[in-house]
Write a protein that holds these residues in place. Structure first.
Motif, PDB file in Angstrom:
ATOM      1  N   VAL A   1      -8.600  -1.163  -8.186  1.00 35.76           N
ATOM      2  CA  VAL A   1      -8.640  -0.094  -7.205  1.00 35.76           C
ATOM      3  C   VAL A   1      -7.315   0.648  -7.324  1.00 35.76           C
ATOM      4  N   VAL A   2      -7.384   1.946  -7.547  1.00 39.27           N
ATOM      5  CA  VAL A   2      -6.188   2.767  -7.702  1.00 39.27           C
ATOM      6  C   VAL A   2      -6.018   3.611  -6.438  1.00 39.27           C
ATOM      7  N   VAL A   3      -4.864   3.431  -5.785  1.00 41.50           N
ATOM      8  CA  VAL A   3      -4.541   4.173  -4.574  1.00 41.50           C
ATOM      9  C   VAL A   3      -3.373   5.100  -4.891  1.00 41.50           C
ATOM     10  N   GLY A   4      -3.589   6.399  -4.770  1.00 42.19           N
ATOM     11  CA  GLY A   4      -2.521   7.370  -4.965  1.00 42.19           C
ATOM     12  C   GLY A   4      -1.628   7.390  -3.737  1.00 42.19           C
ATOM     13  N   VAL A   5      -0.315   7.476  -3.947  1.00 35.41           N
ATOM     14  CA  VAL A   5       0.629   7.502  -2.834  1.00 35.41           C
ATOM     15  C   VAL A   5       1.640   8.623  -3.022  1.00 35.41           C
ATOM     16  N   GLU A   6       2.143   9.116  -1.897  1.00 34.63           N
ATOM     17  CA  GLU A   6       3.250  10.061  -1.912  1.00 34.63           C
ATOM     18  C   GLU A   6       4.346   9.466  -1.044  1.00 34.63           C
ATOM     19  N   LEU A   7       5.561   9.385  -1.595  1.00 32.39           N
ATOM     20  CA  LEU A   7       6.713   8.835  -0.880  1.00 32.39           C
ATOM     21  C   LEU A   7       7.662   9.960  -0.516  1.00 32.39           C
ATOM     22  N   ASP A   8       8.266   9.866   0.674  1.00 26.25           N
ATOM     23  CA  ASP A   8       9.277  10.850   1.053  1.00 26.25           C
ATOM     24  C   ASP A   8      10.630  10.439   0.474  1.00 26.25           C
ATOM     25  N   GLU A   9      11.671  11.173   0.818  1.00 26.48           N
ATOM     26  CA  GLU A   9      13.006  10.932   0.256  1.00 26.48           C
ATOM     27  C   GLU A   9      13.585   9.573   0.633  1.00 26.48           C
TER      28      GLU A   9
ATOM     29  N   SER B   1       2.822   8.859  -6.993  1.00 27.60           N
ATOM     30  CA  SER B   1       2.509   7.850  -7.998  1.00 27.60           C
ATOM     31  C   SER B   1       1.235   7.136  -7.549  1.00 27.60           C
ATOM     32  N   ALA B   2       1.051   5.920  -8.010  1.00 34.88           N
ATOM     33  CA  ALA B   2      -0.137   5.149  -7.639  1.00 34.88           C
ATOM     34  C   ALA B   2       0.203   3.676  -7.588  1.00 34.88           C
ATOM     35  N   ILE B   3      -0.591   2.963  -6.815  1.00 33.13           N
ATOM     36  CA  ILE B   3      -0.536   1.500  -6.768  1.00 33.13           C
ATOM     37  C   ILE B   3      -1.889   1.031  -7.288  1.00 33.13           C
ATOM     38  N   ILE B   4      -1.864   0.098  -8.223  1.00 34.08           N
ATOM     39  CA  ILE B   4      -3.103  -0.419  -8.794  1.00 34.08           C
ATOM     40  C   ILE B   4      -3.299  -1.858  -8.328  1.00 34.08           C
ATOM     41  N   PHE B   5      -4.394  -2.086  -7.635  1.00 30.19           N
ATOM     42  CA  PHE B   5      -4.739  -3.432  -7.169  1.00 30.19           C
ATOM     43  C   PHE B   5      -5.808  -3.989  -8.092  1.00 30.19           C
ATOM     44  N   LYS B   6      -5.541  -5.173  -8.636  1.00 32.74           N
ATOM     45  CA  LYS B   6      -6.458  -5.790  -9.591  1.00 32.74           C
ATOM     46  C   LYS B   6      -7.237  -6.905  -8.899  1.00 32.74           C
ATOM     47  N   PHE B   7      -8.542  -6.760  -8.885  1.00 31.11           N
ATOM     48  CA  PHE B   7      -9.441  -7.767  -8.323  1.00 31.11           C
ATOM     49  C   PHE B   7     -10.242  -8.356  -9.481  1.00 31.11           C
ATOM     50  N   HIS B   8      -9.637  -9.318 -10.165  1.00 30.25           N
ATOM     51  CA  HIS B   8     -10.317  -9.923 -11.313  1.00 30.25           C
ATOM     52  C   HIS B   8     -10.421 -11.427 -11.187  1.00 30.25           C
ATOM     53  N   ASP B   9      -9.596 -12.012 -10.348  1.00 26.24           N
ATOM     54  CA  ASP B   9      -9.579 -13.461 -10.181  1.00 26.24           C
ATOM     55  C   ASP B   9     -10.500 -13.833  -9.028  1.00 26.24           C
TER      56      ASP B   9
ATOM     57  N   ILE C   1      -8.190   6.796  -5.371  1.00 25.86           N
ATOM     58  CA  ILE C   1      -8.480   7.468  -6.640  1.00 25.86           C
ATOM     59  C   ILE C   1      -9.721   6.874  -7.285  1.00 25.86           C
ATOM     60  N   SER C   2      -9.788   5.548  -7.346  1.00 25.00           N
ATOM     61  CA  SER C   2     -10.954   4.923  -7.971  1.00 25.00           C
ATOM     62  C   SER C   2     -11.018   3.453  -7.591  1.00 25.00           C
ATOM     63  N   GLY C   3     -12.187   2.870  -7.840  1.00 20.42           N
ATOM     64  CA  GLY C   3     -12.364   1.440  -7.625  1.00 20.42           C
ATOM     65  C   GLY C   3     -13.715   1.127  -7.015  1.00 20.42           C
ATOM     66  N   PRO C   4     -14.175  -0.110  -7.209  1.00 22.12           N
ATOM     67  CA  PRO C   4     -15.461  -0.521  -6.647  1.00 22.12           C
ATOM     68  C   PRO C   4     -15.468  -0.383  -5.118  1.00 22.12           C
ATOM     69  N   GLU C   5     -16.545   0.125  -4.591  1.00 23.61           N
ATOM     70  CA  GLU C   5     -16.686   0.398  -3.153  1.00 23.61           C
ATOM     71  C   GLU C   5     -16.307  -0.803  -2.287  1.00 23.61           C
ATOM     72  N   MET C   6     -16.766  -1.994  -2.634  1.00 20.01           N
ATOM     73  CA  MET C   6     -16.532  -3.184  -1.795  1.00 20.01           C
ATOM     74  C   MET C   6     -15.063  -3.614  -1.762  1.00 20.01           C
ATOM     75  N   LEU C   7     -14.254  -3.106  -2.653  1.00 23.57           N
ATOM     76  CA  LEU C   7     -12.856  -3.527  -2.742  1.00 23.57           C
ATOM     77  C   LEU C   7     -11.888  -2.497  -2.171  1.00 23.57           C
ATOM     78  N   ARG C   8     -12.358  -1.307  -1.938  1.00 24.08           N
ATOM     79  CA  ARG C   8     -11.486  -0.186  -1.586  1.00 24.08           C
ATOM     80  C   ARG C   8     -10.718  -0.377  -0.285  1.00 24.08           C
ATOM     81  N   SER C   9     -11.409  -0.753   0.775  1.00 24.00           N
ATOM     82  CA  SER C   9     -10.752  -0.790   2.082  1.00 24.00           C
ATOM     83  C   SER C   9      -9.615  -1.803   2.117  1.00 24.00           C
ATOM     84  N   ASN C  10      -9.793  -2.964   1.487  1.00 21.64           N
ATOM     85  CA  ASN C  10      -8.717  -3.962   1.466  1.00 21.64           C
ATOM     86  C   ASN C  10      -7.529  -3.472   0.635  1.00 21.64           C
ATOM     87  N   ALA C  11      -7.800  -2.728  -0.429  1.00 19.90           N
ATOM     88  CA  ALA C  11      -6.703  -2.187  -1.243  1.00 19.90           C
ATOM     89  C   ALA C  11      -5.909  -1.149  -0.451  1.00 19.90           C
TER      90      ALA C  11
END
Length: 123
Positions: free
Chosen positions: A57-65, A108-116, A75-85
């Motif tokens: 699940v890829v979550v786009g983020v914007e950081l301030d100064e 930038s983005a944070i990528i959450f891997k749900f493979h295990d 940005i993307s990811g399986p529906e069932m995993l999105r809300s927890n990411a």
């Protein structure tokens, strides 16, 4: 190549037509991770684990100064995993990111891997 695709998507999704000419710079995911001061793990939803749903699940983020995350965009990811990411992404903290020697607003983005399938499960 994946980072490049993520960066292109971020530019498009986080951009506002009214401020298109003053968009913050996009930093590579790897560079952003160097500034992470707290990384909250996303819990694997029990129903997704039972259904053997895996993926990133890829979550786009914007950081301030100051390094505070001010915007989140899925940005993307399986529906069932999105809300927890997204819930986990909201708990991440960062030190300020410098561009040209000055603390800056960045994307930038944070990528959450749900493979295990044996990872932590949400209740």
């Amino acid at each position: 190549m994946r980072t490049s695709l993520v960066q292109l998507v971020l530019i498009g999704l986080l951009a506002s037509p009214a401020i298109a000419q003053t968009q913050p710079p996009t930093v590579p995911v790897k560079a952003l991770m160097e500034h992470a001061t707290h990384q909250e793990k996303a819990l694997y939803p029990a129903i997704a684990k039972a259904a053997h749903i895996t993926g990133d699940v890829v979550v786009g983020v914007e950081l301030d100064e100051t390094g505070k995350v001010t915007k989140y965009v899925l940005i993307s990811g399986p529906e069932m995993l999105r809300s927890n990411a997204i819930d986990a992404a909201k708990q991440w903290t960062f030190s300020p990111v410098e561009v040209d020697g000055k603390a800056s607003t960045v994307r930038s983005a944070i990528i959450f891997k749900f493979h295990d399938l044996y990872a932590s499960t949400s209740e």
